[in-house]
Scaffold this motif. Structure first.
Motif, PDB file in Angstrom:
ATOM      1  N   ARG A  16       0.753  -1.290  -0.026  1.00  0.00           N
ATOM      2  CA  ARG A  16      -0.036   0.040  -0.116  1.00  0.00           C
ATOM      3  C   ARG A  16       0.861   1.338  -0.006  1.00  0.00           C
ATOM      4  O   ARG A  16       2.229   1.155   0.187  1.00  0.00           O
ATOM      5  CB  ARG A  16      -0.975  -0.031   1.052  1.00  0.00           C
ATOM      6  N   PRO A  17       0.327   2.437  -0.395  1.00  0.00           N
ATOM      7  CA  PRO A  17       1.151   3.562  -0.393  1.00  0.00           C
ATOM      8  C   PRO A  17       1.699   4.026   1.081  1.00  0.00           C
ATOM      9  O   PRO A  17       0.933   3.924   2.121  1.00  0.00           O
ATOM     10  CB  PRO A  17       0.184   4.650  -0.940  1.00  0.00           C
ATOM     11  N   GLY A  18       2.895   4.398   1.158  1.00  0.00           N
ATOM     12  CA  GLY A  18       3.300   4.550   2.527  1.00  0.00           C
ATOM     13  C   GLY A  18       3.876   3.521   3.347  1.00  0.00           C
ATOM     14  O   GLY A  18       4.390   3.874   4.407  1.00  0.00           O
ATOM     15  N   LEU A  19       3.776   2.244   2.833  1.00  0.00           N
ATOM     16  CA  LEU A  19       4.101   1.230   3.655  1.00  0.00           C
ATOM     17  C   LEU A  19       5.838   1.148   4.225  1.00  0.00           C
ATOM     18  O   LEU A  19       5.911   0.958   5.426  1.00  0.00           O
ATOM     19  CB  LEU A  19       3.824  -0.116   3.015  1.00  0.00           C
ATOM     20  N   LEU A  20       6.666   1.389   3.154  1.00  0.00           N
ATOM     21  CA  LEU A  20       8.018   1.365   3.359  1.00  0.00           C
ATOM     22  C   LEU A  20       8.205   2.499   4.730  1.00  0.00           C
ATOM     23  O   LEU A  20       9.128   2.472   5.462  1.00  0.00           O
ATOM     24  CB  LEU A  20       8.817   1.721   2.212  1.00  0.00           C
ATOM     25  N   SER A  21       7.560   3.521   4.365  1.00  0.00           N
ATOM     26  CA  SER A  21       7.963   4.769   5.196  1.00  0.00           C
ATOM     27  C   SER A  21       7.356   4.407   6.682  1.00  0.00           C
ATOM     28  O   SER A  21       7.903   4.657   7.817  1.00  0.00           O
ATOM     29  CB  SER A  21       6.950   6.128   4.624  1.00  0.00           C
ATOM     30  N   GLU A  22       6.271   3.600   6.823  1.00  0.00           N
ATOM     31  CA  GLU A  22       5.887   3.275   8.331  1.00  0.00           C
ATOM     32  C   GLU A  22       6.757   2.487   8.756  1.00  0.00           C
ATOM     33  O   GLU A  22       7.133   2.272   9.960  1.00  0.00           O
ATOM     34  CB  GLU A  22       4.264   2.629   8.063  1.00  0.00           C
ATOM     35  N   VAL A  23       7.237   1.405   8.025  1.00  0.00           N
ATOM     36  CA  VAL A  23       8.390   0.342   8.515  1.00  0.00           C
ATOM     37  C   VAL A  23       9.504   1.129   8.979  1.00  0.00           C
ATOM     38  O   VAL A  23       9.770   0.732  10.055  1.00  0.00           O
ATOM     39  CB  VAL A  23       8.572  -0.816   7.593  1.00  0.00           C
ATOM     40  N   CYS A  24       9.932   1.987   8.304  1.00  0.00           N
ATOM     41  CA  CYS A  24      11.061   2.594   8.469  1.00  0.00           C
ATOM     42  C   CYS A  24      10.982   3.649   9.738  1.00  0.00           C
ATOM     43  O   CYS A  24      12.019   3.816  10.410  1.00  0.00           O
ATOM     44  CB  CYS A  24      11.659   3.751   7.315  1.00  0.00           C
ATOM     45  N   ALA A  25       9.764   4.203   9.946  1.00  0.00           N
ATOM     46  CA  ALA A  25       9.525   4.972  11.084  1.00  0.00           C
ATOM     47  C   ALA A  25       9.492   4.218  12.390  1.00  0.00           C
ATOM     48  O   ALA A  25      10.076   4.514  13.485  1.00  0.00           O
ATOM     49  CB  ALA A  25       8.082   5.823  10.984  1.00  0.00           C
ATOM     50  N   VAL A  26       8.863   2.906  12.115  1.00  0.00           N
ATOM     51  CA  VAL A  26       9.123   1.987  13.478  1.00  0.00           C
ATOM     52  C   VAL A  26      10.532   1.849  13.729  1.00  0.00           C
ATOM     53  O   VAL A  26      10.824   1.800  15.015  1.00  0.00           O
ATOM     54  CB  VAL A  26       8.095   0.817  13.109  1.00  0.00           C
ATOM     55  N   LEU A  27      11.321   1.355  12.826  1.00  0.00           N
ATOM     56  CA  LEU A  27      12.644   1.004  13.036  1.00  0.00           C
ATOM     57  C   LEU A  27      13.359   2.109  13.678  1.00  0.00           C
ATOM     58  O   LEU A  27      14.126   1.965  14.502  1.00  0.00           O
ATOM     59  CB  LEU A  27      13.272   0.548  11.826  1.00  0.00           C
ATOM     60  N   ALA A  28      13.333   3.440  13.296  1.00  0.00           N
ATOM     61  CA  ALA A  28      13.872   4.636  13.606  1.00  0.00           C
ATOM     62  C   ALA A  28      13.580   4.816  14.992  1.00  0.00           C
ATOM     63  O   ALA A  28      14.413   5.043  16.132  1.00  0.00           O
ATOM     64  CB  ALA A  28      13.614   5.848  12.892  1.00  0.00           C
TER      65      ALA A  28
END
Length: 333
Positions: A16-28
């Motif tokens: 879905r749009p923004g999925l990688l952004s959400e994953v990276c935010a969690v990791l950060a």
């Protein structure tokens, strides 16, 4: 970076749009530094292999409680609100398997080869540009698989890996490439020694080979990021992409010597080309020298057509004894 110095995270879920952004935010937020990663999307599914370190220690994460938290939060992100399949997050020390080979296995296990129609999202390949795969049994001894598709780097690797993971043995083959198109023909049998014997098996093999060809297809505009690495860099970059309605179709993340070099293939949320004005705006935010628009390598001129036999192309990958059975078999191309 040696395996013991980072933790490997494998992800699979609905794209879905923004999925990688959400994953990276969690990791950060969890103080995990992404040292390298590869992300593929296909047929509304997403898979990734991500290598992370503890930000403060610069090594693999060993605390079981922290690992459990990382897994739980990432799984929640992957599930989203309408995931009809089970999202998967696996954490482990990296093994010896090639990362791209592992991505094929993750997506195959996730059954990304099963076609779905999703409103508002364009298919990766349409009409005649989609790969053409046909199967033909010869004298009840072998199944001949023929594939015609756009040529690209690592196409042969992707196909052979998929056949191997599906428990088929390649006994003989031929590769013929032109300026744009590739034609491949393989003689195969299942590891039990039998050719493809049912319509259901035939359909499944065709679907899986089509998926293998499409997963790595360089859909979208290629953007290359080269800048100093820091904690949260990937989170910030992918957030900017998300805020400007860009979808990341494929990504390759790497860091070395304090530098980050990342490649992203992006489209708009409907799968169409991105407005150049949006790219200009994004480059202004990130830095024009840091984020470059790259030419699509698939458009580069190629040499005149070449024909290669599998024995010559792979050298010792296929043992010579497997070709002894083909004294009387002729190519059907």
């Amino acid at each position: 970076m040696p395996a013991e110095e980072h933790t490997s995270i494998e992800l699979a879920g609905t794209d879905r749009p923004g999925l990688l952004s959400e994953v990276c935010a969690v990791l950060a937020d969890l103080h995990c530094n992404v040292v390298n990663a590869e992300i593929w999307t296909h047929n509304a599914r997403a898979a990734a292999v991500v290598h992370v370190t503890d930000d403060s220690m610069g090594c693999a994460i060993s605390d079981p409680k922290r690992l459990s938290t990382i897994k739980e939060l990432l799984c929640n992100v992957l599930k989203g609100s309408d995931d009809l399949k089970t999202a998967k997050t696996t954490l482990s020390a990296p093994g010896v398997m090639h990362r791209e080979r592992r991505l094929h296995q993750i997506m195959f296990a996730d059954r990304d080869y099963e076609r779905v129609e999703k409103a508002g999202v364009r298919a990766v390949e349409e009409g005649s540009s989609r790969p053409q795969v046909t199967l033909l049994n010869i004298e009840k001894d072998y199944t001949v698989v023929t594939m015609r598709s756009k040529d690209r780097p690592k196409l042969l690797f992707d196909i052979v890996c998929t056949l191997t993971d599906m428990q088929y043995v390649v006994f003989h083959g031929m590769v013929n490439t032109g300026r744009i198109e590739a034609y491949q023909e393989f003689y195969i049998r299942h590891v039990d020694g039998l050719p493809i014997s049912s319509e259901a098996e035939r359909v499944r093999v065709i679907q899986c080979l089509e998926a293998a060809i499409e997963r790595r297809a360089s859909e979208g505009l290629e953007l290359e990021l080269c800048t100093d690495d820091r904690l949260g860099l990937l989170s910030d970059i992918t957030r900017i992409f998300r805020e400007n309605s860009l979808c990341i179709r494929r990504a390759l993340i790497s860091t070395k010597g304090g530098k980050a070099k990342d490649t992203f293939y992006v489209t708009d949320v409907t799968g169409n080309p991105v407005d150049p004005k949006i790219i200009d705006s994004i480059r202004a935010q990130i830095g024009h020298t840091a984020l470059q628009v790259k030419c699509n390598s698939s458009l580069a001129p190629k040499l005149p057509h070449q024909e290669t036999t599998m024995g010559h192309f792979f050298g010792n990958l296929f043992k010579a004894r497997t070709f002894q059975n083909f004294k009387l078999i002729r190519s059907y191309s």
